[in-house]
Motif scaffolding. Structure first.
Motif, PDB file in Angstrom:
ATOM      1  N   PHE A  62      92.094  56.551  59.642  1.00  0.00           N
ATOM      2  CA  PHE A  62      90.897  56.277  60.443  1.00  0.00           C
ATOM      3  C   PHE A  62      89.659  56.175  59.552  1.00  0.00           C
ATOM      4  N   SER A  63      88.873  55.119  59.749  1.00  0.00           N
ATOM      5  CA  SER A  63      87.558  55.034  59.100  1.00  0.00           C
ATOM      6  C   SER A  63      86.650  54.201  59.996  1.00  0.00           C
ATOM      7  N   ALA A  64      86.471  54.676  61.218  1.00  0.00           N
ATOM      8  CA  ALA A  64      85.686  53.929  62.199  1.00  0.00           C
ATOM      9  C   ALA A  64      84.486  54.733  62.692  1.00  0.00           C
ATOM     10  N   ASP A 111      91.845  61.231  58.860  1.00  0.00           N
ATOM     11  CA  ASP A 111      90.547  60.794  59.375  1.00  0.00           C
ATOM     12  C   ASP A 111      89.445  60.918  58.331  1.00  0.00           C
ATOM     13  N   ASN A 112      88.765  59.804  58.085  1.00  0.00           N
ATOM     14  CA  ASN A 112      87.671  59.783  57.113  1.00  0.00           C
ATOM     15  C   ASN A 112      86.339  60.222  57.673  1.00  0.00           C
ATOM     16  N   SER A 113      86.223  60.333  58.974  1.00  0.00           N
ATOM     17  CA  SER A 113      84.911  60.665  59.541  1.00  0.00           C
ATOM     18  C   SER A 113      84.659  62.169  59.423  1.00  0.00           C
ATOM     19  N   SER A 114      83.452  62.571  59.806  1.00  0.00           N
ATOM     20  CA  SER A 114      83.111  63.996  59.754  1.00  0.00           C
ATOM     21  C   SER A 114      83.594  64.744  61.004  1.00  0.00           C
ATOM     22  N   ASN A 145      83.976  64.620  52.986  1.00  0.00           N
ATOM     23  CA  ASN A 145      82.838  63.759  52.653  1.00  0.00           C
ATOM     24  C   ASN A 145      82.973  63.274  51.202  1.00  0.00           C
ATOM     25  N   CYS A 146      82.535  62.036  50.959  1.00  0.00           N
ATOM     26  CA  CYS A 146      82.730  61.414  49.640  1.00  0.00           C
ATOM     27  C   CYS A 146      82.094  62.214  48.494  1.00  0.00           C
ATOM     28  N   SER A 147      80.902  62.766  48.715  1.00  0.00           N
ATOM     29  CA  SER A 147      80.231  63.509  47.633  1.00  0.00           C
ATOM     30  C   SER A 147      80.987  64.781  47.287  1.00  0.00           C
ATOM     31  N   THR A 200      76.927  54.440  53.357  1.00  0.00           N
ATOM     32  CA  THR A 200      76.457  54.272  54.741  1.00  0.00           C
ATOM     33  C   THR A 200      77.298  53.236  55.476  1.00  0.00           C
ATOM     34  N   GLY A 201      77.970  52.352  54.719  1.00  0.00           N
ATOM     35  CA  GLY A 201      78.816  51.333  55.350  1.00  0.00           C
ATOM     36  C   GLY A 201      78.373  49.919  55.026  1.00  0.00           C
ATOM     37  N   GLY A 202      79.102  48.971  55.589  1.00  0.00           N
ATOM     38  CA  GLY A 202      78.892  47.559  55.280  1.00  0.00           C
ATOM     39  C   GLY A 202      77.488  47.082  55.613  1.00  0.00           C
ATOM     40  N   ALA A 203      76.907  47.579  56.712  1.00  0.00           N
ATOM     41  CA  ALA A 203      75.580  47.118  57.121  1.00  0.00           C
ATOM     42  C   ALA A 203      74.515  47.502  56.090  1.00  0.00           C
ATOM     43  N   LYS A 205      87.948  57.014  45.506  1.00  0.00           N
ATOM     44  CA  LYS A 205      88.336  58.430  45.582  1.00  0.00           C
ATOM     45  C   LYS A 205      87.567  59.144  46.689  1.00  0.00           C
ATOM     46  N   GLY A 206      86.331  58.678  46.954  1.00  0.00           N
ATOM     47  CA  GLY A 206      85.531  59.317  48.003  1.00  0.00           C
ATOM     48  C   GLY A 206      86.010  59.022  49.412  1.00  0.00           C
ATOM     49  N   ALA A 207      86.949  58.086  49.569  1.00  0.00           N
ATOM     50  CA  ALA A 207      87.383  57.734  50.933  1.00  0.00           C
ATOM     51  C   ALA A 207      88.832  57.231  50.918  1.00  0.00           C
TER      52      ALA A 207
END
Ligand SMILES: NC(=O)c1ccc[n+]([C@@H]2O[C@H](COP(=O)([O-])OP(=O)(O)OC[C@H]3O[C@@H](n4cnc5c(N)ncnc54)[C@H](OP(=O)(O)O)[C@@H]3O)[C@@H](O)[C@H]2O)c1
Length: 340
Positions: A71-73, A94-97, A128-130, A161-164, A317-319
């Protein structure tokens, strides 16, 4: 070899695309790839192993014949869809928080706490990536000398922050070159040529949510006794997070021994020869798997202090890479595809 049906939720996003690439590059045993995203993106194509694959809708019923769902949505999607995917029999990474601090959900970095995976109930959280790049770099130091406190300042790329946000930085560069008014929509202030000490929302304690993630996730993954004092900063870099990390240990250490420990630590590459201009930058880490460490030096202002500069690719590696590595560890621990 056993093969797995793998769904990628948020497949059109910055991390989702990197997940598809990472699965392919690492030769993860995939029998079927299922890119999923919001309805508006259904029918679009993503590339997997040189083939165009059609994106489906992430919704109830989409996971019944899926073994692993990456998941990364975003957190809202994970809140609703991760339990659905798990109830349909997929293991969710799941990649989200959303699930990271849930006591029933393991929060895993394979180089640091792989055995936390043994207690999962269908949802596993990617940190989280950091934090991922920081804990990979400090784990060998903690094991040898017991870390008491970490003071960290991050310099984080807009792809976090993402693609945007990547599109906003590109657009602002174009606006600058053309002498036009610079327009900010994703960030509250201009990001081009700037550094924003503001990642995620501000909390009542004066820290941002990103900073408190660094405090809490480090404790959950590495050791609840470690104190973390963070400042998280967004900078105008596309890809790759950098961190100035100051560590205080209980045991005294010798700098040469720390260097040796880091040189053999899994997932770490030491780039530390400042006299010859060797130190890691985000461009060195771009698209790479390793966490790079440099500028190793003693901090003479405290009894057992160390300063270092840690750089990693936040999308890799962060995601995406960390998520795929979690799937690899699951397989190594005996996870099997569902009966067909
Ligand atoms: N970027 C990083 O470095 C990084 C690192 C670690 C973790 N993460 C986490 O990974 C997640 C994704 O990040 P990202 O950078 O890839 O963001 P992104 O580029 O904005 O991509 C997210 C994708 O998910 C889609 N989406 C939104 N809601 C959805 C839903 N309900 N069902 C299915 N798809 C949905 C989005 O579609 P639309 O854009 O069309 O809405 C977009 O295609 C976030 O939770 C983020 O915190 C990111």
């Amino acid at each position: 070899m056993k093969k797995f049906r793998v769904a990628v939720v948020g497949a059109m996003g910055a991390v989702g695309r990197e997940m598809l690439k990472t699965l392919e590059q690492r030769g993860f045993p995939v029998s079927e790839i299922r890119p999923l995203d919001i309805e508006a993106n259904a029918g679009k194509k993503v590339l997997y192993k040189g083939q165009e694959v059609t994106v489906g809708v992430a919704a109830k019923g989409a996971f019944t014949d899926v073994d692993i769902a990456l998941f990364s949505a975003g957190a809202d999607a994970s809140l609703v869809l991760a339990p659905i995917a798990a109830s349909e029999g997929a293991v969710v990474i799941d990649n989200s928080s959303q699930w990271r601090m849930d006591p029933a959900v393991p929060l895993v970095v394979p180089e640091v706490n792989p055995d936390a995976l043994d207690s999962h109930h269908g949802i596993i959280a990617n940190p989280n990536c950091s934090i991922i790049q920081m804990v990979v770099a400090v784990k060998p130091i903690h094991d040898a000398y017991k870390i008491k406190r970490i003071v960290v300042a991050t310099y984080q790329a807009v792809s976090g922050t993402g693609g945007a946000a990547m599109a906003e930085l590109t657009a602002q560069a174009g606006q600058f070159v053309r002498g036009e008014k610079i327009i900010s929509k994703v960030y509250p202030r201009q990001i081009l040529f700037n550094a924003l000490p503001h990642i995620d929302v501000f909390l009542d304690n004066g820290y941002t949510k990103e900073e408190m993630k660094m405090v809490n996730e480090t404790k959950k993954i590495l050791d609840p006794a470690i104190s973390v004092s963070p400042t998280a900063v967004r900078i105008a870099v596309f890809r790759g997070h950098s961190e100035a990390v100051n560590i205080e240990t209980e045991q005294p250490f010798n700098l040469a021994d720390v260097r040796k420990l880091l040189e053999k630590a899994p997932g770490v590459e030491v780039m530390d020869d400042p006299a010859n201009l060797v130190y890691p930058t985000t461009l060195d880490a771009d698209g790479k798997d390793a966490v790079y460490v440099g500028r190793l030096r003693k901090d003479p202002t405290v009894p057992n202090g160390l300063n270092m500069w840690v750089v990693g690719d936040n999308l890799r590696k962060g995601a995406a890479l960390n998520a795929v590595q979690i799937a690899e560890v699951l397989v190594a621990k005996g996870f099997k595809p569902k009966a067909r």
